[in-house]
Motif scaffolding. Structure first.
Motif, PDB file in Angstrom:
ATOM      1  N   ASN A 199       0.863  -1.174   0.000  1.00 46.78           N
ATOM      2  CA  ASN A 199       0.000   0.000   0.000  1.00 46.78           C
ATOM      3  C   ASN A 199       0.903   1.229   0.000  1.00 46.78           C
ATOM      4  O   ASN A 199       1.791   1.350   0.835  1.00 46.78           O
ATOM      5  N   THR A 200       0.685   2.107  -0.944  1.00 51.68           N
ATOM      6  CA  THR A 200       1.579   3.238  -1.131  1.00 51.68           C
ATOM      7  C   THR A 200       1.098   4.488  -0.396  1.00 51.68           C
ATOM      8  O   THR A 200       1.697   5.558  -0.520  1.00 51.68           O
ATOM      9  N   GLY A 201       0.004   4.326   0.388  1.00 54.33           N
ATOM     10  CA  GLY A 201      -0.546   5.477   1.104  1.00 54.33           C
ATOM     11  C   GLY A 201      -1.256   6.405   0.138  1.00 54.33           C
ATOM     12  O   GLY A 201      -1.816   5.956  -0.863  1.00 54.33           O
ATOM     13  N   ASP A 202      -1.232   7.726   0.398  1.00 48.94           N
ATOM     14  CA  ASP A 202      -2.004   8.609  -0.479  1.00 48.94           C
ATOM     15  C   ASP A 202      -1.176   9.136  -1.649  1.00 48.94           C
ATOM     16  O   ASP A 202      -1.613  10.013  -2.376  1.00 48.94           O
ATOM     17  N   GLN A 203       0.029   8.610  -1.821  1.00 46.76           N
ATOM     18  CA  GLN A 203       0.862   9.035  -2.956  1.00 46.76           C
ATOM     19  C   GLN A 203       1.948   7.994  -3.230  1.00 46.76           C
ATOM     20  O   GLN A 203       2.240   7.148  -2.399  1.00 46.76           O
ATOM     21  N   PHE A 204       2.521   8.079  -4.441  1.00 42.27           N
ATOM     22  CA  PHE A 204       3.772   7.367  -4.713  1.00 42.27           C
ATOM     23  C   PHE A 204       4.919   8.322  -4.397  1.00 42.27           C
ATOM     24  O   PHE A 204       4.830   9.515  -4.695  1.00 42.27           O
ATOM     25  N   ARG A 205       5.972   7.784  -3.836  1.00 46.39           N
ATOM     26  CA  ARG A 205       7.127   8.636  -3.554  1.00 46.39           C
ATOM     27  C   ARG A 205       8.361   7.903  -4.043  1.00 46.39           C
ATOM     28  O   ARG A 205       8.658   6.785  -3.615  1.00 46.39           O
ATOM     29  N   CYS A 206       9.076   8.534  -4.969  1.00 42.02           N
ATOM     30  CA  CYS A 206      10.260   7.888  -5.527  1.00 42.02           C
ATOM     31  C   CYS A 206      11.355   7.826  -4.463  1.00 42.02           C
ATOM     32  O   CYS A 206      11.600   8.791  -3.740  1.00 42.02           O
ATOM     33  N   SER A 207      12.013   6.670  -4.394  1.00 41.49           N
ATOM     34  CA  SER A 207      13.009   6.462  -3.338  1.00 41.49           C
ATOM     35  C   SER A 207      14.342   7.142  -3.654  1.00 41.49           C
ATOM     36  O   SER A 207      15.247   7.142  -2.837  1.00 41.49           O
ATOM     37  N   TYR A 208      14.437   7.736  -4.862  1.00 47.83           N
ATOM     38  CA  TYR A 208      15.732   8.310  -5.247  1.00 47.83           C
ATOM     39  C   TYR A 208      15.815   9.803  -4.914  1.00 47.83           C
ATOM     40  O   TYR A 208      16.700  10.241  -4.186  1.00 47.83           O
ATOM     41  N   HIS A 209      14.837  10.625  -5.430  1.00 51.20           N
ATOM     42  CA  HIS A 209      14.897  12.074  -5.168  1.00 51.20           C
ATOM     43  C   HIS A 209      13.579  12.629  -4.631  1.00 51.20           C
ATOM     44  O   HIS A 209      13.313  13.818  -4.753  1.00 51.20           O
ATOM     45  N   ALA A 210      12.744  11.711  -4.103  1.00 53.19           N
ATOM     46  CA  ALA A 210      11.520  12.114  -3.379  1.00 53.19           C
ATOM     47  C   ALA A 210      10.487  12.844  -4.234  1.00 53.19           C
ATOM     48  O   ALA A 210       9.696  13.614  -3.715  1.00 53.19           O
ATOM     49  N   TRP A 211      10.491  12.624  -5.537  1.00 50.04           N
ATOM     50  CA  TRP A 211       9.368  13.136  -6.323  1.00 50.04           C
ATOM     51  C   TRP A 211       8.116  12.350  -5.886  1.00 50.04           C
ATOM     52  O   TRP A 211       8.201  11.145  -5.608  1.00 50.04           O
ATOM     53  N   THR A 212       6.977  13.048  -5.831  1.00 49.21           N
ATOM     54  CA  THR A 212       5.752  12.348  -5.420  1.00 49.21           C
ATOM     55  C   THR A 212       4.681  12.471  -6.511  1.00 49.21           C
ATOM     56  O   THR A 212       4.653  13.440  -7.273  1.00 49.21           O
ATOM     57  N   PHE A 213       3.810  11.455  -6.536  1.00 48.65           N
ATOM     58  CA  PHE A 213       2.793  11.357  -7.589  1.00 48.65           C
ATOM     59  C   PHE A 213       1.461  10.905  -6.996  1.00 48.65           C
ATOM     60  O   PHE A 213       1.428  10.158  -6.012  1.00 48.65           O
ATOM     61  N   HIS A 214       0.375  11.357  -7.620  1.00 45.52           N
ATOM     62  CA  HIS A 214      -0.957  10.861  -7.255  1.00 45.52           C
ATOM     63  C   HIS A 214      -1.147   9.446  -7.812  1.00 45.52           C
ATOM     64  O   HIS A 214      -0.366   9.000  -8.651  1.00 45.52           O
ATOM     65  N   HIS A 215      -2.212   8.784  -7.354  1.00 45.02           N
ATOM     66  CA  HIS A 215      -2.458   7.401  -7.791  1.00 45.02           C
ATOM     67  C   HIS A 215      -2.747   7.288  -9.287  1.00 45.02           C
ATOM     68  O   HIS A 215      -2.647   6.208  -9.856  1.00 45.02           O
ATOM     69  N   ASP A 216      -3.136   8.414  -9.918  1.00 45.06           N
ATOM     70  CA  ASP A 216      -3.371   8.349 -11.362  1.00 45.06           C
ATOM     71  C   ASP A 216      -2.116   8.732 -12.144  1.00 45.06           C
ATOM     72  O   ASP A 216      -2.174   8.898 -13.361  1.00 45.06           O
ATOM     73  N   GLY A 217      -1.007   8.905 -11.445  1.00 43.26           N
ATOM     74  CA  GLY A 217       0.264   9.178 -12.095  1.00 43.26           C
ATOM     75  C   GLY A 217       0.628  10.661 -12.167  1.00 43.26           C
ATOM     76  O   GLY A 217       1.771  11.006 -12.482  1.00 43.26           O
ATOM     77  N   LYS A 218      -0.358  11.526 -11.888  1.00 44.57           N
ATOM     78  CA  LYS A 218      -0.076  12.970 -11.987  1.00 44.57           C
ATOM     79  C   LYS A 218       0.955  13.393 -10.945  1.00 44.57           C
ATOM     80  O   LYS A 218       0.952  12.923  -9.810  1.00 44.57           O
ATOM     81  N   LEU A 219       1.802  14.331 -11.359  1.00 42.54           N
ATOM     82  CA  LEU A 219       2.828  14.827 -10.432  1.00 42.54           C
ATOM     83  C   LEU A 219       2.170  15.519  -9.243  1.00 42.54           C
ATOM     84  O   LEU A 219       1.226  16.295  -9.409  1.00 42.54           O
ATOM     85  N   LYS A 220       2.672  15.226  -8.042  1.00 44.16           N
ATOM     86  CA  LYS A 220       2.152  15.889  -6.856  1.00 44.16           C
ATOM     87  C   LYS A 220       3.154  16.961  -6.433  1.00 44.16           C
ATOM     88  O   LYS A 220       2.801  18.114  -6.270  1.00 44.16           O
ATOM     89  N   ASN A 221       4.405  16.546  -6.308  1.00 44.83           N
ATOM     90  CA  ASN A 221       5.394  17.509  -5.849  1.00 44.83           C
ATOM     91  C   ASN A 221       6.814  17.068  -6.218  1.00 44.83           C
ATOM     92  O   ASN A 221       7.118  15.885  -6.267  1.00 44.83           O
ATOM     93  N   ILE A 222       7.645  18.061  -6.465  1.00 44.44           N
ATOM     94  CA  ILE A 222       9.076  17.821  -6.640  1.00 44.44           C
ATOM     95  C   ILE A 222       9.782  18.729  -5.628  1.00 44.44           C
ATOM     96  O   ILE A 222       9.459  19.916  -5.554  1.00 44.44           O
ATOM     97  N   PRO A 223      10.713  18.187  -4.849  1.00 43.39           N
ATOM     98  CA  PRO A 223      11.419  19.044  -3.894  1.00 43.39           C
ATOM     99  C   PRO A 223      12.105  20.202  -4.646  1.00 43.39           C
ATOM    100  O   PRO A 223      12.742  19.974  -5.685  1.00 43.39           O
ATOM    101  N   MET A 224      11.935  21.389  -4.158  1.00 43.82           N
ATOM    102  CA  MET A 224      12.538  22.599  -4.730  1.00 43.82           C
ATOM    103  C   MET A 224      12.107  22.808  -6.184  1.00 43.82           C
ATOM    104  O   MET A 224      12.913  23.169  -7.031  1.00 43.82           O
TER     105      MET A 224
END
Lengths: 161, 448
Positions: free
Chosen positions: B97-122
């Motif tokens: 279960n990925t919780g309410d978002q996907f979070r990449c383990s490399y540079h912490a980019w996050t995405f919604h469950h439909d793939g849309k970008l949620k946030n990129i650090p800085m």
């Protein structure tokens, strides 16, 4: 019986179990089980019972007889090539020793298998529920929790581990 | 990988034979992945594997690692398992279960469950003045071009054009209808365990073997005979005079002799699908079955009940990668790993609302036939490997599919094996016909 003596007898029994498998002494191996004995390999260590659940193996003496009949049949094609196993059993810990002599014991095993030119390794924990009988012990339950139970199987398991 | 040089695929397939390279050639395999597996509808998984928001499983479609995930809007999404940043896989596990978002383990980019970008650090400071901003589509996880669900079974197509799932399945849709209709509640639920077995051969050998009615009595006689011996002894001892049905499931491989397999019938459809009609399990009259019949009668009424129980199917193949045994509620998904390596993922389903003993009956088949300690497939896998080695040799150029060729009955594009010719190689001929069409079709989306 002293603890040391009990430990020794149980260990000897577990070694014999493994030796019968490696020696392909299927009849003698199934003979280690009680009439209602079960050989069980769950797909996952969290399983509490073999009954009514997916199982890699969940076999009573009758199903063991089917498996034995298959591997001994001259047309069991996959049994034709060079094939053998080598078990090492260790870390034998007696978990429960009842007054009537019945024992629950866990151990660790490592099995190397050769099939044609391919080597595979299977390892994990045995849990044995042993019943005291005249000549030593009989297996009421042999539970085999393989560390690689959930991994993809490159080919299958043809006989008991 | 897009390949430029195009072999003449049509020349490799004749009506009753196929060139050996079709099974062994690496370049052909890459074409297959592009034109078949990464184009047509491929089974991803079942609805009930991802019940809660954020539940996901990973799945391979052709060569593409994908994620099937349940969104907040309850929709099931299928995404490429790849971060748009540096290509890192987003989900490294098979499920979770990925919780309410996907979070990449490399540079912490996050995405919604439909793939849309949620946030990129800085985001602001780092990307100001670059070609990227937070609305750039290339900053989203790529979605499968199309996703459709039929009665809980989730399929994805990586091509944006092509037939709808229903059009693609055609008559083979009976695989899912037959399975679900047998549930008093009209639905099935996945049993949360997957057996995964690898064979050392091309994926097509598996698809051909599944509806090869000639092979069981040859390949599986050792198990069939051994089971029959034990079955006889148990029947003698039993009060009812009958051994448990699970022994019959195994002994049938020997007691149903070659000539009897001809009583089966294969019905072959466009797109390469096949129904193997006729079932070896009979319709038992034991107390468990009668109790089940009662629940079913209550749910459906007599007329509909008879229709449902009367569906007489052994196997349904959905080309190129799914084998369904609807009366036993099991399914095998075929995942090609390479030209000479194929994985099958084997699942079992529960009939919702059916009494427990009915589940246990099919469970016995799952454990004895489909587990990694299978009493049946051990000898199939041996043959697949031997076939593959033989096909790589220069000992011959063709694979023969000529059995009962010329006796097939064709009507409106549907090809049936002739009467009492259940062992016909019609299904293989039909699969290869579809294969040649797919492979020669220039249009994305495959056959139409």
């Amino acid at each position: 019986m002293s603890d040391l003596q009990l430990q020794h007898e149980v260990e000897q029994f577990l070694y014999r179990q493994a030796e019968l498998l490696d020696g392909k002494q299927w009849q003698a191996w199934t003979g280690l089980f009680t009439a209602d004995g079960i050989y069980w390999m769950p797909p996952d260590a969290s399983y509490k019972t073999w009954d009514g659940q997916p199982a890699i193996f969940a076999e009573d003496r009758n199903l063991m007889a089917v498996r034995m009949g298959r591997v001994l049949h001259p047309d069991a094609w996959s049994q034709r090539p060079l094939w053998g196993t080598n078990h090492v059993v260790s870390n034998v810990v007696i978990r429960k020793a009842a007054k009537n002599g019945d024992v629950e014991v866990t151990s660790r095993f490592h099995m190397m298998e050769l099939r044609r030119d391919d080597v595979r390794h299977f390892a994990g924990q045995y849990t044995h529920h042993l019943v005291k009988v005249k000549k030593g012990y009989a297996i009421k339950l042999q539970r085999v929790d393989m560390t690689n139970a959930q991994a993809a199987y490159d080919y299958v398991l043809q006989v008991w581990v | 990988m897009k390949t430029n040089h195009k072999p003449n695929f049509r020349k490799m397939v004749e009506p009753d034979r196929v060139r050996k390279e079709v099974y062994t050639d690496e370049e052909i395999f890459q074409h297959e992945m592009e034109r078949i597996h990464e184009t047509v509808w491929i089974y991803c998984g079942h609805d009930s594997q991802v019940k809660n928001t954020g539940d996901y499983v990973t799945v391979q479609i052709g060569r593409q690692p994908m994620i099937m995930v349940r969104g907040k809007d309850r929709k099931v999404n299928v995404l490429y398992n790849r971060c748009p940043h540096r290509g890192n896989m987003i989900c490294g596990d098979m499920k979770g279960n990925t919780g309410d978002q996907f979070r990449c383990s490399y540079h912490a980019w996050t995405f919604h469950h439909d793939g849309k970008l949620k946030n990129i650090p800085m985001m602001e400071s780092g990307y100001k003045g670059t070609r990227l901003n937070k609305d750039s589509p290339e900053l989203c996880m790529k979605r499968a071009a199309r996703v459709e669900v039929y009665r809980g079974f989730v399929f994805a197509s990586l091509a944006k054009d092509g037939p709808s799932l229903k059009e693609f399945l055609g008559e083979a849709i009976v695989a899912f209808d037959d399975m679900c209709d047998r549930a008093p509640e009209g639905e099935v639920e996945i049993v949360p365990n997957c057996f995964r077995v690898i064979q050392h051969s091309n994926w097509k050998l598996f698809m051909e073997n599944q509806i090869d009615a000639l092979h069981p009595s040859v390949v599986h006689q050792s198990t069939g005979r051994a089971a029959h011996e034990v079955e006889k002894q148990l029947a003698k001892k039993a009060k009812s005079g009958e051994a448990p049905l699970s022994y019959h499931m195994l002994s049938a491989f020997a007691t149903v002799t070659i000539d009897k397999w001809d009583n089966f019938q294969t019905i072959n459809y466009p797109y390469g699908h096949c129904v193997l009609a006729g079932y070896m399990g009979l319709r038992p009259q034991d107390p468990d079955t009668l109790a089940y019949d009662k629940v079913m009668l209550k749910a459906y009424g007599r007329k509909r009940f008879e229709e449902i129980i009367g569906v007489n199917i052994h196997h349904v193949l959905v080309y190129p990668g799914l084998s369904v045994q609807s009366p036993l509620q099991q399914l095998r998904a075929v995942r090609p790993l390479g030209v000479d390596r194929t994985m099958t993922e084997i699942w079992h389903f529960r009939l919702k609302g059916a009494p427990e003993p009915i589940y246990r009956r099919s469970l016995a088949y799952y454990n004895l036939v489909n587990s990694p300690a299978t009493l049946i497939n051990a000898d199939d896998l041996e043959n697949f490997w031997k076939c593959h080695i033989g096909l790589t040799s220069d000992g011959g150029d063709w694979v023969s599919l000529a059995r009962h060729h010329g006796r097939d009955i064709e009507k409106n594009g549907v090809v049936s094996s002739g009467p009492n010719m259940g062992t016909s190689e019609a299904p293989m001929r039909n699969q290869m016909k579809a294969w040649a069409k797919y492979m020669s079709s220039a249009a994305q989306g495959g056959l139409r």
